[in-house]
Scaffold this active site. Structure first.
Site, short mmCIF file in Angstrom:
data_model
loop_
_atom_site.label_atom_id
_atom_site.label_comp_id
_atom_site.label_asym_id
_atom_site.label_seq_id
_atom_site.Cartn_x
_atom_site.Cartn_y
_atom_site.Cartn_z
N LYS A 284 31.11 55.15 42.15
CA LYS A 284 30.76 54.13 41.16
C LYS A 284 31.71 52.96 41.30
O LYS A 284 32.92 53.16 41.45
CB LYS A 284 30.92 54.75 39.76
N LYS B 101 40.77 55.09 38.87
CA LYS B 101 40.38 54.78 37.48
C LYS B 101 39.52 55.89 36.89
O LYS B 101 39.69 56.28 35.74
CB LYS B 101 39.58 53.47 37.42
N LYS C 3 32.81 50.54 45.90
CA LYS C 3 32.93 49.09 45.68
C LYS C 3 32.11 48.36 46.73
O LYS C 3 31.97 48.84 47.86
CB LYS C 3 34.39 48.64 45.81
N THR D 289 35.69 45.68 29.41
CA THR D 289 36.95 45.59 30.16
C THR D 289 38.02 44.98 29.26
O THR D 289 39.13 45.51 29.13
CB THR D 289 36.76 44.75 31.44
N ASN E 82 35.07 36.95 32.49
CA ASN E 82 34.65 38.05 31.63
C ASN E 82 35.86 38.75 31.01
O ASN E 82 35.94 38.90 29.79
CB ASN E 82 33.81 39.03 32.44
N SER F 276 30.60 51.54 31.62
CA SER F 276 29.55 51.67 32.65
C SER F 276 29.08 53.12 32.71
O SER F 276 27.89 53.39 32.87
CB SER F 276 30.09 51.26 34.02
P1 NAD Z 1 35.18 36.33 36.46
O1 NAD Z 1 34.56 35.91 37.72
O2 NAD Z 1 34.34 36.45 35.24
O3 NAD Z 1 36.41 35.35 36.11
C1 NAD Z 1 37.46 35.11 37.00
C2 NAD Z 1 38.42 34.11 36.36
O4 NAD Z 1 39.55 33.94 37.24
C3 NAD Z 1 37.82 32.71 36.17
O5 NAD Z 1 38.37 32.10 35.02
C4 NAD Z 1 38.29 31.97 37.43
O6 NAD Z 1 38.35 30.55 37.24
C5 NAD Z 1 39.69 32.56 37.58
N1 NAD Z 1 40.18 32.49 38.95
C6 NAD Z 1 39.50 32.70 40.10
N2 NAD Z 1 40.31 32.49 41.15
C7 NAD Z 1 41.53 32.17 40.64
C8 NAD Z 1 42.78 31.81 41.23
N3 NAD Z 1 42.93 31.74 42.57
N4 NAD Z 1 43.83 31.54 40.39
C9 NAD Z 1 43.66 31.57 39.06
N5 NAD Z 1 42.50 31.87 38.46
C10 NAD Z 1 41.46 32.16 39.24
O7 NAD Z 1 35.90 37.70 36.82
P2 NAD Z 1 36.22 38.92 35.83
O8 NAD Z 1 35.05 39.81 35.79
O9 NAD Z 1 36.81 38.37 34.55
O10 NAD Z 1 37.34 39.66 36.69
C11 NAD Z 1 38.71 39.22 36.67
C12 NAD Z 1 39.58 40.31 37.26
O11 NAD Z 1 39.40 41.51 36.49
C13 NAD Z 1 39.22 40.69 38.71
O12 NAD Z 1 40.40 41.06 39.38
C14 NAD Z 1 38.33 41.91 38.53
O13 NAD Z 1 38.32 42.74 39.68
C15 NAD Z 1 38.99 42.56 37.35
N6 NAD Z 1 38.09 43.48 36.64
C16 NAD Z 1 36.95 43.03 36.03
C17 NAD Z 1 36.13 43.95 35.39
C18 NAD Z 1 34.88 43.49 34.67
O14 NAD Z 1 34.20 44.35 34.09
N7 NAD Z 1 34.56 42.22 34.64
C19 NAD Z 1 36.45 45.32 35.37
C20 NAD Z 1 37.62 45.73 35.98
C21 NAD Z 1 38.43 44.79 36.62
#
Ligand code: NAD
Length: 408
Positions: free
Chosen positions: A64, A88, A100, A184, A215, A342
């Site tokens: 997953k 996780k 992934k 998250t 997010n 999830s």
């Molecule tokens: P997203 O795409 O919704 O948002 C990403 C954010 O990071 C945006 O504000 C973007 O502008 C910013 N960003 C992108 N590149 C950047 C950089 N070089 N420097 C600074 N800011 C930058 O992504 P998300 O879903 O919020 O995920 C963010 C992190 O959390 C990722 O590492 C992701 O793997 C992790 N994560 C997300 C989830 C989920 O359910 N969304 C779950 C587990 C982990």
């Protein structure tokens, strides 16, 4: 990324008394599919995209994990991320191994119709190795519930029956779970509360800095604000804004675009580097990997760092922070709320019976607090940092399941 993960896995297995053959099994995914597929662009041309699906270990159950649309997606990244997903699921005791996927692309420069064709093309290309009891995708960086809906529709067409349990993070009307969108961030908020208790920090008025406003970052900012904390800095890919008196989070959420960007609305911005070094109590990197390294670890002023992003702190920086007494909560624990809800979505799809948001939140709260307590206890018992303790708990289940199956 992969190399440092393997180093910690090796140390965790060694501490648990497993031999090197177990490390050989778990150090890399069992399966990696690389696909190239054509997508018709709006101007009539055809572009070939490269995508991946990595499945770390399916000894516990189906794999997953999310699908990422990003220009930096490559083999190394999806492999490391699928291992983290396994960890996780182990920490939260879910019946899954880690998977992934990703497509090397820049969704910000594509139209909605192009994104739909890209999403459907990817599902057709990987359909043989995924499925509700094989490998279940979900959203990740730059993918969302609309993209999950197209992917679910494509998979259902291929299989010729409705398959909501094929993918999670769907819109509610298509079998999505209440609370998945914010899961998250809610999980991170629960972990921050537990970490603050350990450090004797009152969340009321605590100064919080969050890197990333997508997010994870934006909902977390909202939860922190609602809990009485002062969110004094947030950023996106282009820059950051800060105010020691606290930012207007509702306004920022209202104005950010669908990729989590807002900073272009402001002139008085600072850099992401300056943001990370702001004087604050709690720092949450919630954007991308490798943000806290040997180059800035000594300049971090927060007393708690909670990793909402995957891999934001390098192993060397973790050591430097820990030596200075900074309490670092690792990604595989802090952001596990996403995969937990999830899992709830997958359970509800399989049952055809749907829960209220209160039920989802209650169940999530229990799983996250139990996971935090277990890891904290192991870190004290073995006198190791929270990252190694989390790896020890995460990897143990896979090692035991692989042993029972007779793989080792
Ligand atoms: P997203 O795409 O919704 O948002 C990403 C954010 O990071 C945006 O504000 C973007 O502008 C910013 N960003 C992108 N590149 C950047 C950089 N070089 N420097 C600074 N800011 C930058 O992504 P998300 O879903 O919020 O995920 C963010 C992190 O959390 C990722 O590492 C992701 O793997 C992790 N994560 C997300 C989830 C989920 O359910 N969304 C779950 C587990 C982990």
């Amino acid at each position: 990324m992969l190399l440092s993960t393997q180093t910690v896995i090796h140390e965790a297995l060694h501490k648990l008394g497993f031999q090197d053959d177990m490390f050989e099994l778990l150090k890399e995914p069992l399966r990696l599919l690389k696909v190239r597929f054509p997508v018709r662009m709006d101007d009539g041309s055809v572009k070939i995209f490269t995508g991946y699906r990595s499945q770390h270990n399916d000894s516990v159950g189906p794999t997953k994990g999310g699908v990422r649309f990003h220009p930096e997606v490559d083999e190394n990244e999806v492999n490391a991320l699928s291992i983290w997903m396994s960890l996780k699921c182990g920490i939260t005791d879910l019946p899954f191994g880690g998977g992934k996927g990703g497509i090397n692309c820049d969704p910000r420069s594509m139209s909605l119709r192009e994104l739909e064709r890209l999403s459907r093309g990817y599902v057709r290309a990987i359909s043989q190795i995924v499925g509700p009891s094989k490998d279940i995708p979900a959203p990740d960086v730059y993918t969302n519930s609309q993209i999950m809906a197209w992917m679910m529709d494509e998979y259902s067409r291929l299989r010729e029956f409705d398959s909501p349990a094929f993918i999670t993070g769907k819109p509610i009307v298509l079998g999505g779970s209440q609370g998945r969108e914010t899961a998250t961030a809610r999980g991170v908020a629960i972990i921050i509360e537990e970490a603050a208790k350990k450090k004797g920090i009152d969340l009321q008025g605590a100064r919080v800095v969050i890197q990333g406003f997508g997010n994870a970052g934006s909902y977390l900012a909202k939860f922190m604000h609602d809990a009485g904390a002062k969110v004094i800095g947030v950023s996106d890919v282009y820059g950051a804004i800060a105010d020691p008196n606290g930012l207007d989070i509702d306004y920022l959420i209202e104005r950010r675009d669908s990729f989590g960007a807002f900073s272009k609305l402001f002139t008085n911005t600072i850099t992401n580097k300056e943001l990370l070094e702001l004087d604050c109590d709690i720092l949450v990197p919630a954007a991308i990997a490798n943000q806290i390294t040997v180059h800035n670890a000594l300049d971090i002023k927060a007393s708690i760092v909670v990793e909402a992003a995957n891999g934001p702190t390098t192993i060397e920086a973790t050591k430097l922070l820990t030596e200075r007494g900074v309490f670092l909560v690792p990604d595989i624990l802090s952001n596990a709320g996403g995969v937990t809800v999830s899992y709830f979505e997958w359970v509800q799809n399989n049952q055809g019976y749907y829960w209220t948001e209160e039920e989802v939140d209650q169940k999530l709260q229990k799983i996250m607090v139990d996971a935090f307590d277990n890891i904290y206890r192991v870190s004290k018992t073995y006198k190791v940092d929270m990252r190694l303790a989390a790896y020890m708990i995460g990897i143990r289940k896979l090692a035991e399941a692989s042993t029972f199956r007779g793989w080792i």
